[in-house]
Design an enzyme around this catalytic site. Structure first.
Site, PDB file in Angstrom:
ATOM      1  N   GLU A  53      -5.590  -3.212  -0.365  1.00  0.00           N
ATOM      2  CA  GLU A  53      -6.018  -2.658  -1.661  1.00  0.00           C
ATOM      3  C   GLU A  53      -7.358  -3.241  -2.096  1.00  0.00           C
ATOM      4  O   GLU A  53      -8.147  -2.581  -2.771  1.00  0.00           O
ATOM      5  CB  GLU A  53      -4.920  -2.891  -2.713  1.00  0.00           C
ATOM      6  CG  GLU A  53      -3.744  -1.954  -2.490  1.00  0.00           C
ATOM      7  CD  GLU A  53      -2.388  -2.512  -2.879  1.00  0.00           C
ATOM      8  OE1 GLU A  53      -2.309  -3.490  -3.634  1.00  0.00           O
ATOM      9  OE2 GLU A  53      -1.382  -1.944  -2.392  1.00  0.00           O
ATOM     10  N   SER A  91       6.617  -2.043   3.490  1.00  0.00           N
ATOM     11  CA  SER A  91       7.941  -1.439   3.259  1.00  0.00           C
ATOM     12  C   SER A  91       9.089  -2.260   3.830  1.00  0.00           C
ATOM     13  O   SER A  91      10.059  -1.698   4.350  1.00  0.00           O
ATOM     14  CB  SER A  91       7.966   0.005   3.787  1.00  0.00           C
ATOM     15  OG  SER A  91       7.029   0.786   3.072  1.00  0.00           O
ATOM     16  N   HIS A 144      -6.314  -8.183   1.290  1.00  0.00           N
ATOM     17  CA  HIS A 144      -5.264  -7.154   1.190  1.00  0.00           C
ATOM     18  C   HIS A 144      -5.941  -5.781   1.283  1.00  0.00           C
ATOM     19  O   HIS A 144      -7.055  -5.592   0.803  1.00  0.00           O
ATOM     20  CB  HIS A 144      -4.517  -7.305  -0.141  1.00  0.00           C
ATOM     21  CG  HIS A 144      -3.284  -6.456  -0.203  1.00  0.00           C
ATOM     22  ND1 HIS A 144      -3.328  -5.111  -0.487  1.00  0.00           N
ATOM     23  CD2 HIS A 144      -1.974  -6.745   0.022  1.00  0.00           C
ATOM     24  CE1 HIS A 144      -2.101  -4.613  -0.439  1.00  0.00           C
ATOM     25  NE2 HIS A 144      -1.254  -5.589  -0.128  1.00  0.00           N
ATOM     26  N   GLU A 170      -0.446  -5.966   8.104  1.00  0.00           N
ATOM     27  CA  GLU A 170       0.072  -4.949   7.201  1.00  0.00           C
ATOM     28  C   GLU A 170      -0.556  -3.608   7.535  1.00  0.00           C
ATOM     29  O   GLU A 170      -1.671  -3.307   7.061  1.00  0.00           O
ATOM     30  CB  GLU A 170      -0.266  -5.303   5.751  1.00  0.00           C
ATOM     31  CG  GLU A 170       0.304  -6.617   5.279  1.00  0.00           C
ATOM     32  CD  GLU A 170       0.507  -6.615   3.773  1.00  0.00           C
ATOM     33  OE1 GLU A 170       1.648  -6.792   3.349  1.00  0.00           O
ATOM     34  OE2 GLU A 170      -0.473  -6.399   3.034  1.00  0.00           O
ATOM     35  N   ASN A 172       4.228 -10.347  -3.152  1.00  0.00           N
ATOM     36  CA  ASN A 172       2.954 -10.015  -3.795  1.00  0.00           C
ATOM     37  C   ASN A 172       3.277  -9.112  -4.978  1.00  0.00           C
ATOM     38  O   ASN A 172       3.606  -7.941  -4.799  1.00  0.00           O
ATOM     39  CB  ASN A 172       2.061  -9.288  -2.773  1.00  0.00           C
ATOM     40  CG  ASN A 172       0.780  -8.768  -3.390  1.00  0.00           C
ATOM     41  OD1 ASN A 172       0.456  -9.089  -4.539  1.00  0.00           O
ATOM     42  ND2 ASN A 172       0.050  -7.959  -2.639  1.00  0.00           N
ATOM     43  N   TRP A 173       3.204  -9.676  -6.178  1.00  0.00           N
ATOM     44  CA  TRP A 173       3.621  -8.924  -7.367  1.00  0.00           C
ATOM     45  C   TRP A 173       2.542  -7.945  -7.832  1.00  0.00           C
ATOM     46  O   TRP A 173       2.784  -7.164  -8.746  1.00  0.00           O
ATOM     47  CB  TRP A 173       3.981  -9.888  -8.502  1.00  0.00           C
ATOM     48  CG  TRP A 173       5.200 -10.738  -8.212  1.00  0.00           C
ATOM     49  CD1 TRP A 173       5.987 -10.695  -7.079  1.00  0.00           C
ATOM     50  CD2 TRP A 173       5.777 -11.745  -9.054  1.00  0.00           C
ATOM     51  NE1 TRP A 173       7.006 -11.608  -7.178  1.00  0.00           N
ATOM     52  CE2 TRP A 173       6.905 -12.277  -8.373  1.00  0.00           C
ATOM     53  CE3 TRP A 173       5.451 -12.264 -10.315  1.00  0.00           C
ATOM     54  CZ2 TRP A 173       7.701 -13.287  -8.917  1.00  0.00           C
ATOM     55  CZ3 TRP A 173       6.240 -13.269 -10.859  1.00  0.00           C
ATOM     56  CH2 TRP A 173       7.357 -13.776 -10.169  1.00  0.00           C
ATOM     57  N   LYS A 174       1.381  -8.040  -7.251  1.00  0.00           N
ATOM     58  CA  LYS A 174       0.265  -7.146  -7.599  1.00  0.00           C
ATOM     59  C   LYS A 174       0.041  -7.134  -9.116  1.00  0.00           C
ATOM     60  O   LYS A 174       0.288  -8.131  -9.784  1.00  0.00           O
ATOM     61  CB  LYS A 174       0.512  -5.742  -7.043  1.00  0.00           C
ATOM     62  CG  LYS A 174       0.828  -5.757  -5.543  1.00  0.00           C
ATOM     63  CD  LYS A 174       0.735  -4.415  -4.917  1.00  0.00           C
ATOM     64  CE  LYS A 174       1.190  -4.508  -3.469  1.00  0.00           C
ATOM     65  NZ  LYS A 174       1.019  -3.282  -2.727  1.00  0.00           N
ATOM     66  N   GLY A 212       5.712  -6.288  -1.054  1.00  0.00           N
ATOM     67  CA  GLY A 212       5.197  -5.760  -2.313  1.00  0.00           C
ATOM     68  C   GLY A 212       6.350  -5.317  -3.204  1.00  0.00           C
ATOM     69  O   GLY A 212       6.986  -6.125  -3.874  1.00  0.00           O
ATOM     70  N   GLY A 213       6.648  -4.010  -3.164  1.00  0.00           N
ATOM     71  CA  GLY A 213       7.641  -3.404  -4.070  1.00  0.00           C
ATOM     72  C   GLY A 213       8.957  -4.173  -4.152  1.00  0.00           C
ATOM     73  O   GLY A 213       9.464  -4.423  -5.252  1.00  0.00           O
ATOM     74  N   GLY A 260       3.851   0.370   0.791  1.00  0.00           N
ATOM     75  CA  GLY A 260       4.293   1.174  -0.344  1.00  0.00           C
ATOM     76  C   GLY A 260       4.764   2.570   0.030  1.00  0.00           C
ATOM     77  O   GLY A 260       5.012   3.395  -0.841  1.00  0.00           O
TER      78      GLY A 260
HETATM   79  C1  PEP Z   1       1.942  -5.079   0.212  1.00  0.00           C
HETATM   80  O1  PEP Z   1       1.383  -4.511  -0.698  1.00  0.00           O
HETATM   81  O2  PEP Z   1       1.446  -6.105   0.711  1.00  0.00           O
HETATM   82  C2  PEP Z   1       3.197  -4.525   0.700  1.00  0.00           C
HETATM   83  C3  PEP Z   1       3.623  -4.915   1.864  1.00  0.00           C
HETATM   84  O3  PEP Z   1       3.821  -3.621  -0.114  1.00  0.00           O
HETATM   85  P1  PEP Z   1       5.258  -2.930   0.142  1.00  0.00           P
HETATM   86  O4  PEP Z   1       6.212  -4.011   0.534  1.00  0.00           O
HETATM   87  O5  PEP Z   1       5.602  -2.313  -1.169  1.00  0.00           O
HETATM   88  O6  PEP Z   1       5.074  -1.942   1.235  1.00  0.00           O
END
Ligand code: PEP
Length: 255
Positions: free
Chosen positions: A101, A213, A99, A169, A9-11, A234-235, A175
């Site tokens: 967010e 993470s 999500h 999640e 997920n590049w957000k 994500g990251g 994050g």
């Molecule tokens: C996400 O935003 O879906 C996520 C899992 O982020 P991260 O891997 O950065 O924790």
């Protein structure tokens, strides 16, 4: 059974140039180690404005492309929104909905998420329905109640097993650099599996992704847990090295 899904997920990150180069690098790295595709499927969800470019680039490659969200409506006066038919028209095969967010920053409800899911199904796109508890809910011993409620209300009643996947999640793990412990992941994924089996025919075939993470150094242990069918990342999905490092760690455990 499905292969293990490595989903990025590049957000709201990157530019046209950087997203093109990230996708090219991912495709070339997968093609350099083709055995990865014996165990893993690969998906990236770029910002919608870059979707069409990335779909063109990923054509005839092992990289699938998806959206990060969609409208609850299919067309009309909804300034700034992107509909499920538009995503399908651009070649998206998957789309994230719900999500944390979106739930937190945009105040989206599970009912809206279910409506988005229905639009995706009508457009032939597989929904990735995200659920997750906050740290306060977990500390209060309410994690399972929250997840159960989110599943019951976010999964549209007309959904069959092939229409969606679930991403668990925990909000506090996203994050933060602190993934949930393997014990907590195992317990929650087992509970989610049982809920899906009660809710949907063939609920035992639905992929349940873990997100929060995930990194190359914890991916192997997490991938080996029963009922973990992939990762939503994500990251670590923003660099080809770490995205592929996660896939390699999962592959080593699963092959
Ligand atoms: C996400 O935003 O879906 C996520 C899992 O982020 P991260 O891997 O950065 O924790």
């Amino acid at each position: 059974m499905n292969a293990f899904l490595i989903a990025g997920n590049w957000k709201m990150n990157g530019s046209g140039v950087s997203s093109h180069s990230l996708a090219s690098q991912i495709i070339s790295d997968i093609e350099k180690t083709p055995s990865l595709t014996d165990t893993c499927d690969f998906l990236c969800c770029p910002p919608h404005i870059y979707l069409l470019n990335i779909v063109g680039l990923a054509d005839n490659s092992p990289l699938l492309v998806g959206g990060q969200d969609c409208s609850t409506e299919t067309e009309g006066a909804f300034t700034g929104d992107i509909s499920a038919p538009m995503l399908a028209d651009c070649g998206a095969q998957y789309c994230i909905v719900g999500h944390s967010e979106r739930r937190t920053i945009h105040g989206e409800t599970s009912q809206q998420i279910a409506k988005k899911g229905e639009c995706l199904k009508e457009s032939g796109i597989k929904a990735i329905i995200c659920v997750g508890e906050t740290i306060t809910e977990r500390k209060a011993g309410k994690a399972l109640d929250v997840i159960k409620e989110q599943l019951k209300t976010s999964i549209p009643s007309g959904f069959n097993a092939q229409d969606f996947i679930v991403a668990y999640e925990p909000v506090w793990a996203i994050g933060s650099g602190e993934a949930a412990s393997p014990e907590d992941v195992a317990e929650m994924h087992r509970d989610i599996r049982n809920i899906l089996k009660e809710m949907v025919d063939k609920g035992d075939t639905i992929r349940i992704l873990y997100g929060g993470s995930v990194k190359p150094d914890n991916a192997g242990e997490l991938a080996g847990i029963e009922n973990v069918g992939g990762f939503l990342i994500g990251g670590a999905s923003l660099k080809a090295d770490s995205f592929l490092g996660i896939a390699k760690a999962a592959h080593d455990v699963l092959s």
